[in-house]
Design a protein around this motif. Structure first.
Motif, short mmCIF file in Angstrom:
data_model
loop_
_atom_site.label_atom_id
_atom_site.label_comp_id
_atom_site.label_asym_id
_atom_site.label_seq_id
_atom_site.Cartn_x
_atom_site.Cartn_y
_atom_site.Cartn_z
N SER A 542 0.82 -1.21 0.00
CA SER A 542 0.00 0.00 0.00
C SER A 542 0.86 1.26 0.00
N CYS A 543 2.00 1.18 0.68
CA CYS A 543 2.90 2.33 0.72
C CYS A 543 3.71 2.48 -0.57
N VAL A 544 4.16 1.36 -1.10
CA VAL A 544 5.08 1.41 -2.24
C VAL A 544 4.33 1.54 -3.56
N LYS A 547 -3.09 1.83 -3.87
CA LYS A 547 -4.09 2.82 -4.23
C LYS A 547 -4.07 4.04 -3.31
N LEU A 548 -3.23 3.99 -2.27
CA LEU A 548 -3.19 5.10 -1.33
C LEU A 548 -2.56 6.35 -1.94
N HIS A 549 -1.80 6.17 -3.01
CA HIS A 549 -1.13 7.32 -3.63
C HIS A 549 -2.13 8.12 -4.45
N ARG A 550 -2.37 9.35 -4.03
CA ARG A 550 -3.33 10.22 -4.70
C ARG A 550 -2.63 11.53 -5.05
N TYR A 565 -4.25 4.51 7.86
CA TYR A 565 -4.35 3.79 9.14
C TYR A 565 -4.92 2.39 8.93
N SER A 566 -6.05 2.28 8.17
CA SER A 566 -6.66 0.97 7.98
C SER A 566 -5.80 0.06 7.12
N GLY A 567 -5.15 0.62 6.08
CA GLY A 567 -4.43 -0.21 5.14
C GLY A 567 -2.98 -0.46 5.48
N VAL A 568 -2.46 0.24 6.49
CA VAL A 568 -1.05 0.06 6.86
C VAL A 568 -0.93 -0.22 8.36
N VAL A 569 -1.24 0.78 9.16
CA VAL A 569 -1.01 0.66 10.61
C VAL A 569 -1.84 -0.48 11.20
N ALA A 570 -3.12 -0.55 10.87
CA ALA A 570 -3.98 -1.58 11.47
C ALA A 570 -3.52 -2.98 11.10
N LEU A 571 -3.03 -3.17 9.87
CA LEU A 571 -2.53 -4.49 9.47
C LEU A 571 -1.28 -4.87 10.26
N LEU A 572 -0.40 -3.90 10.47
CA LEU A 572 0.81 -4.18 11.25
C LEU A 572 0.46 -4.44 12.71
N GLU A 573 -0.52 -3.71 13.23
CA GLU A 573 -0.96 -3.94 14.61
C GLU A 573 -1.52 -5.34 14.77
N ARG A 574 -2.22 -5.81 13.76
CA ARG A 574 -2.79 -7.16 13.82
C ARG A 574 -1.68 -8.21 13.91
N ASP A 575 -0.64 -8.02 13.11
CA ASP A 575 0.50 -8.95 13.18
C ASP A 575 1.16 -8.91 14.54
#
Length: 579
Positions: A542-544, A547-550, A565-575
């Protein structure tokens, strides 16, 4: 009594009412003509027991995930216990119920009133002079309690529905709450950075490390920025030159560190025009007086190199300003607020002074005189048992490149670091603390006592040199920046380095930043990242290249911040939570 405490009282009142009903039949159950009415009493008891269990289920569902499992059992078994009076628990419940809290609270109150009325009617029949006939009236006639039982039953049913619907919506609301929190944090971080700059009245070079943190808050729609900010704080470590005492004749300057905590303090709102003419009522003949703030001024002198600086600290030692404002005219209030409380802290001098005196609870106040609003931040020392003269800083890049010198980063340490870094980008984006292109050269750890310790990985910092600037990385602004958000792309590269435990090949032999080379290198490592974790790979993608790039949209945009937050931070928090 708080709303949630009343809920505990209600939960504890139903068993008392049941017990009263069970004993209510004693003395009349032996009369043959009254035995047929015992079924009515038993039906009422069973109905109350059913509502008690349903209400217990409501509170258990509300508490799951908010308090430890052991505390849930204690709270259900002891509904009048101290846990029901904890403000922190009630605030979490309010956040979970969102805008339904008032309705929830009113429903609890309706149930409480119905139980109290039923209890009073039973108690009124317990008088020894009341005949058995009078004692049986309550049990004999269903309409005496049916309305109250209906209130209890409907109330519990409404509480069930409110709880279920709000818990279903909680994940989406939590994302929105985090977005609001990040917005407040960015505003606060930029504000206290300005205040920090004005507090250095010296020519020294101080290293200031801002601790990166994984943050969350229980925010409701009713909370404004000031309410949220009141619960926030920032931790910093500041270096300064101190003198060794081993040789008083020829003292040597050594680099020491002081850890501090910065908190937002209450700022008096401007008085309305109608308030400026309001004085104390004239009815009382007692002599009126205005209590002004009194301050104790202490002056000390310290030497650093060839310069000598005299420092005056202003310490507030009387009633808080906000308790006096209602009794002051506009002129007096302004004078007190800006001539006394507005005295900014000389941070460098305070650090030197603190080295020579006993421990203190506060260093003073930082002031941000911004055109939109004046904000103040209290500065408190964070105690440390380590000798700060032996501290040093080491970058994440050095740790990744020189593995033999430092303790290895465990898999959980890497996940924790990834969560903290990605969350901090949302917290600090657009502030002077965070470079627009983040690399592993910008993330540091404080190494205490010159001894590498895995514990240092728990608190990464962003390092600034104040007062004064520092060299920014050389950025190769290639065409890719028109299609990719540079901050997100650089964050993705850092996350790859963290999880793989090594720097990107594209960064091995240069000091600048080449986004195109980093992008190509990151693309070539995605399969390796996927082998570590599918969630982690999705976050990095998502970062590299996601679709987050606008185009033309920065992280200060609320929708993009929420998506990151939903597409990056929340996924890492889940791990991290599953590791």
């Amino acid at each position: 009594m708080s709303g949630f405490e009343i809920a505990g009282v209600v939960l504890g009142s139903i068993p008392l009412l049941i017990s009263a009903l069970e004993h209510y039949g004693e003395g009349i159950s032996t009369i043959q003509r009254w035995r047929k009415y015992q079924r009515e009493r038993q039906s009422l008891i069973r109905n109350l027991q059913t509502e008690q269990v349903k209400l217990q289920n409501v509170f258990e569902k509300l508490l799951v995930g908010l308090v430890p499992a052991s505390d849930i059992e204690v709270m259900i078994e002891n509904p009048r216990g101290p846990l029901w009076r904890q403000e922190a628990i009630e605030r979490k419940i309010r956040a979970r119920l969102w805008m339904s809290w008032t309705v929830f609270d009113d429903t609890i109150e309706d149930i409480r009133i119905a139980i109290d009325e039923m209890q009073r009617e039973i108690d009124s029949q317990r008088d020894g002079n009341v005949s058995e006939l009078r004692r049986g009236i309550f049990t004999l006639k269903r309409f005496h309690y049916e309305e109250r039982l209906s209130t209890i039953r409907n109330g519990v049913s409404n509480l069930e529905n409110l709880t279920d619907r709000n818990i279903e919506l909680e994940p989406e609301r939590r994302v929105r709450s985090q977005t609001k929190l990040f917005s407040v944090l960015r505003d606060m971080a930029g504000s206290f950075y300005r205040a920090l700059l004005t507090s250095f009245r010296c020519s020294c070079q101080h290293q200031v490390g801002l601790a990166l943190q994984r943050r969350s808050a229980d925010i409701t729609p009713m909370d404004d920025d000031d309410r949220i900010m009141k619960d926030l704080s920032f931790q910093l470590a500041i270096s300064y030159e101190s003198m060794t005492r081993s040789d008083e004749a020829n003292p040597e300057a050594v680099l020491s560190w002081q850890e501090i905590v910065v908190k937002a303090t209450w700022t008096p709102p401007p008085l309305a025009p109608s308030q400026t003419t309001k004085l104390a009522p004239a009815k009382s003949k007692a002599k009126k007086s205005v209590s002004f703030l009194s301050f104790q001024s202490t002056t000390s002198t310290y030497s650093s190199g060839t310069s000598t600086t005299t420092v005056t600290n202003v310490v507030q030692n009387s009633t808080e300003l906000h308790t006096l404002i209602p009794n002051l005219t506009m002129g007096v209030a302004s004078s007190v607020a800006f001539s006394s409380v507005g005295v900014a802290l000389d941070l460098c001098g305070t650090l030197h002074q603190a080295q020579k005196q006993a421990a203190t609870d506060t260093f003073g106040t930082l002031v941000d005189q911004h055109p939109q609003a004046t904000r103040r931040y209290s500065v408190h020392p964070a105690p440390s048992a380590d000798d700060s003269r032996s501290w040093s800083v080491v970058s994440l890049r050095d740790i990744l490149d020189q593995k033999s010198r430092f303790p290895p980063l465990s898999y959980r340490d890497r996940l924790r670091l990834a969560v903290v870094i990605s969350s901090s980008v949302l917290q600090l984006h657009g502030t002077p603390w965070l470079p627009s292109i983040l690399t592993s050269r910008h993330i540091f750890f404080i190494q205490k006592n010159n001894s590498p310790n895995p514990a240092m990985y728990w608190q990464p910092v962003l390092l600034r040199h104040l007062p004064g600037g520092e060299d920014q990385p050389v950025i190769d602004q290639t065409a890719i920046t028109a299609e990719r958000n540079p901050t997100l792309l650089s964050l993705g590269c850092v996350l790859i380095e963290v999880i793989l435990g090594r720097t990107l090949d594209s960064r091995s032999a240069r000091a600048g930043v080449d986004l195109m080379s980093d992008y190509v290198a990151a693309q070539g490592l995605m399969d390796e990242v996927r082998m570590k974790s599918s969630n982690y790979e999705r976050a990095v993608a998502s970062c590299v290249d996601g679709k987050l790039h606008r185009h033309g949209c920065g992280l200060e945009d609320g929708d993009l911040c929420q998506d990151v937050y939903s597409g990056v931070v929340a996924l890492l928090e889940r791990d991290l939570e599953n590791s």
